[in-house]
Design a protein around this motif. Structure first.
Motif, PDB file in Angstrom:
ATOM      1  N   GLU A   1       0.843  -1.197   0.000  1.00  0.00           N
ATOM      2  CA  GLU A   1       0.000   0.000   0.000  1.00  0.00           C
ATOM      3  C   GLU A   1       0.879   1.249   0.000  1.00  0.00           C
ATOM      4  O   GLU A   1       2.070   1.177   0.319  1.00  0.00           O
ATOM      5  CB  GLU A   1      -0.881   0.016   1.266  1.00  0.00           C
TER       6      GLU A   1
ATOM      7  N   SER B   1      -7.829  -1.249   2.450  1.00  0.00           N
ATOM      8  CA  SER B   1      -8.723  -0.472   1.576  1.00  0.00           C
ATOM      9  C   SER B   1      -8.760   0.996   1.956  1.00  0.00           C
ATOM     10  O   SER B   1      -9.125   1.853   1.142  1.00  0.00           O
ATOM     11  CB  SER B   1     -10.137  -1.057   1.618  1.00  0.00           C
ATOM     12  N   HIS B   2      -8.334   1.339   3.183  1.00  0.00           N
ATOM     13  CA  HIS B   2      -8.334   2.745   3.596  1.00  0.00           C
ATOM     14  C   HIS B   2      -7.201   3.541   2.944  1.00  0.00           C
ATOM     15  O   HIS B   2      -7.089   4.743   3.165  1.00  0.00           O
ATOM     16  CB  HIS B   2      -8.247   2.846   5.127  1.00  0.00           C
TER      17      HIS B   2
ATOM     18  N   ARG C   1      -6.815   3.063  -0.542  1.00  0.00           N
ATOM     19  CA  ARG C   1      -7.094   2.700  -1.926  1.00  0.00           C
ATOM     20  C   ARG C   1      -7.053   3.871  -2.897  1.00  0.00           C
ATOM     21  O   ARG C   1      -6.897   3.671  -4.101  1.00  0.00           O
ATOM     22  CB  ARG C   1      -8.446   1.997  -2.022  1.00  0.00           C
TER      23      ARG C   1
ATOM     24  N   TRP D   1      -5.308  -4.598  -1.675  1.00  0.00           N
ATOM     25  CA  TRP D   1      -5.923  -4.953  -0.400  1.00  0.00           C
ATOM     26  C   TRP D   1      -6.754  -6.215  -0.538  1.00  0.00           C
ATOM     27  O   TRP D   1      -7.205  -6.569  -1.625  1.00  0.00           O
ATOM     28  CB  TRP D   1      -6.782  -3.815   0.150  1.00  0.00           C
TER      29      TRP D   1
ATOM     30  N   ASN E   1     -10.194  -7.998   1.148  1.00  0.00           N
ATOM     31  CA  ASN E   1     -11.348  -7.742   1.993  1.00  0.00           C
ATOM     32  C   ASN E   1     -11.158  -8.475   3.321  1.00  0.00           C
ATOM     33  O   ASN E   1     -10.617  -9.585   3.363  1.00  0.00           O
ATOM     34  CB  ASN E   1     -12.635  -8.207   1.314  1.00  0.00           C
TER      35      ASN E   1
ATOM     36  N   ASP F   1     -10.704   6.920   5.624  1.00  0.00           N
ATOM     37  CA  ASP F   1      -9.554   6.691   4.762  1.00  0.00           C
ATOM     38  C   ASP F   1      -8.405   7.625   5.103  1.00  0.00           C
ATOM     39  O   ASP F   1      -8.620   8.734   5.626  1.00  0.00           O
ATOM     40  CB  ASP F   1      -9.946   6.896   3.298  1.00  0.00           C
TER      41      ASP F   1
END
Length: 256
Positions: free
Chosen positions: A29, A69-70, A72, A79, A81, A203
Motif C-alpha cells: 500500500e 482499503s483505507h 485505496r 488490499w 477484503n 480513509d
C-alpha cells in the motif's frame, strides 16, 4: 530456518522437535511519496527472518497483501477484503498445524491487520488447534520510538522511514522527505479527525493529502538500526517465552 528454502525431508526433524512458527505479515500500500509500497511487508519479513536466524525457529513465507482499503485512493495500493484475509490467514495457519505446529507468532507490520489477526487467533485457540498471537514491532518498543522522534506518525512517518532506510535504503527517496512532511499531516493529536468524541474519518486521504503522518525528515538509517535491533530482541524473547509454555496453559479455559 526459512521454510521456503528447505527441502521437505530436511524439515522433518524440525517438526519432530519444535512446535513454533513465525508468520510475517504486512501490506502492499502507499507509504507516501518517499517509501515503497512494500514498506510493511519488508519490515515484517526482515524482523521475522532475523528472529528465526537467531533462535532457529521456523519462518514462513510472508503474506504481502493485507487489509488496506483505507489507502485505496493512492496508486498501486492492493488490499484483501477483511473476511477473505481472515479466512486466508486461518487456512495458512491450519496448514502449519497439520505438520505439528501448535503455536504461531504473526509478525505484523501493518496496523490494519491487527484486529483481524486477533480474530484468527481467537478462532484457533477456541478450537484448541493452536495458540496464535499478533505481534506489532513498534508496539514492542514504544519508549524507544518516542525517544527517537519528535513526531513519529502512525503511517509513513519517521519510524517506518528509518526502518526502511536501514533495511532497504536503496528504495527510499531521500530527496522527497521534506515533501512527504509538508504534503502530509505532520502535527496531530488524539483529537485529530474526531468530532465530539466520534471518529469521523475512514480513509487516510481524509486526513492527509499525500497519505502520510509525522515528520519524515527526522529519520535516519542509524535510528532505523536502533529500532530494528531493539524490536528483534523483543521478538526473540517472545519466541523463546512462547516455545517454553505448556500448550495446556495456552488453550481456552473450560467453563466453570
Amino acid at each position: 530456518m526459512y521454510l521456503a528454502d528447505e527441502a521437505w525431508p530436511d524439515l522433518e526433524s524440525y517438526f519432530e522437535t519444535e512446535s513454533l512458527a513465525l508468520v510475517p505479515l504486512g501490506s502492499t500500500e502507499q507509504h507516501g511519496p518517499h517509501l515503497p509500497e512494500g514498506t510493511d511487508h519488508l519490515i515484517a519479513e526482515a524482523l521475522a527472518r532475523e528472529a528465526a536466524d537467531r533462535t532457529g525457529y521456523l519462518c514462513t513465507p510472508t503474506i504481502n497483501v493485507g487489509v488496506s482499503s483505507h489507502h485505496r485512493q493512492f496508486h498501486g495500493t492492493m488490499w484483501a477484503n477483511a473476511p477473505a484475509f481472515r479466512d486466508y490467514v486461518e487456512s495458512i495457519t491450519r496448514n502449519l498445524t497439520y505438520h505439528g505446529i501448535d503455536r504461531v507468532i504473526y509478525v505484523n507490520a501493518h496496523g490494519g491487520n491487527v484486529q483481524h489477526l486477533r480474530e484468527v487467533g481467537r478462532r484457533l485457540r477456541d478450537s484448541g488447534d493452536a495458540y496464535a498471537i499478533e505481534w506489532m514491532w513498534d508496539e514492542s518498543i514504544p519508549d524507544l520510538v518516542d525517544d527517537l522522534f519528535e513526531q513519529n506518525g502512525p503511517h509513513g512517518g519517521p519510524k517506518e522511514t528509518a526502518m526502511i532506510q536501514h533495511i532497504a535504503g536503496e528504495l527510499v527517496h531521500d530527496d522527497r522527505l521534506a515533501d512527504a512532511r509538508d504534503g502530509g499531516l505532520s502535527a496531530f493529536d488524539e483529537f485529530t479527525g474526531r468530532k465530539h468524541g466520534a471518529r469521523t474519518f475512514y480513509d487516510a486521504i481524509d486526513n492527509s493529502a499525500n497519505g502520510v503522518f509525522g515528520d519524515q525528515t527526522d529519520a535516519t538509517a542509524e535510528k532505523g538500526q536502533q529500532l530494528f535491533e531493539a524490536a528483534s530482541d523483543q521478538l526473540v524473547r517472545l519466541s523463546e517465552w512462547l516455545a517454553d509454555q505448556p500448550f495446556e496453559s495456552l488453550v481456552a479455559k473450560r467453563h466453570v
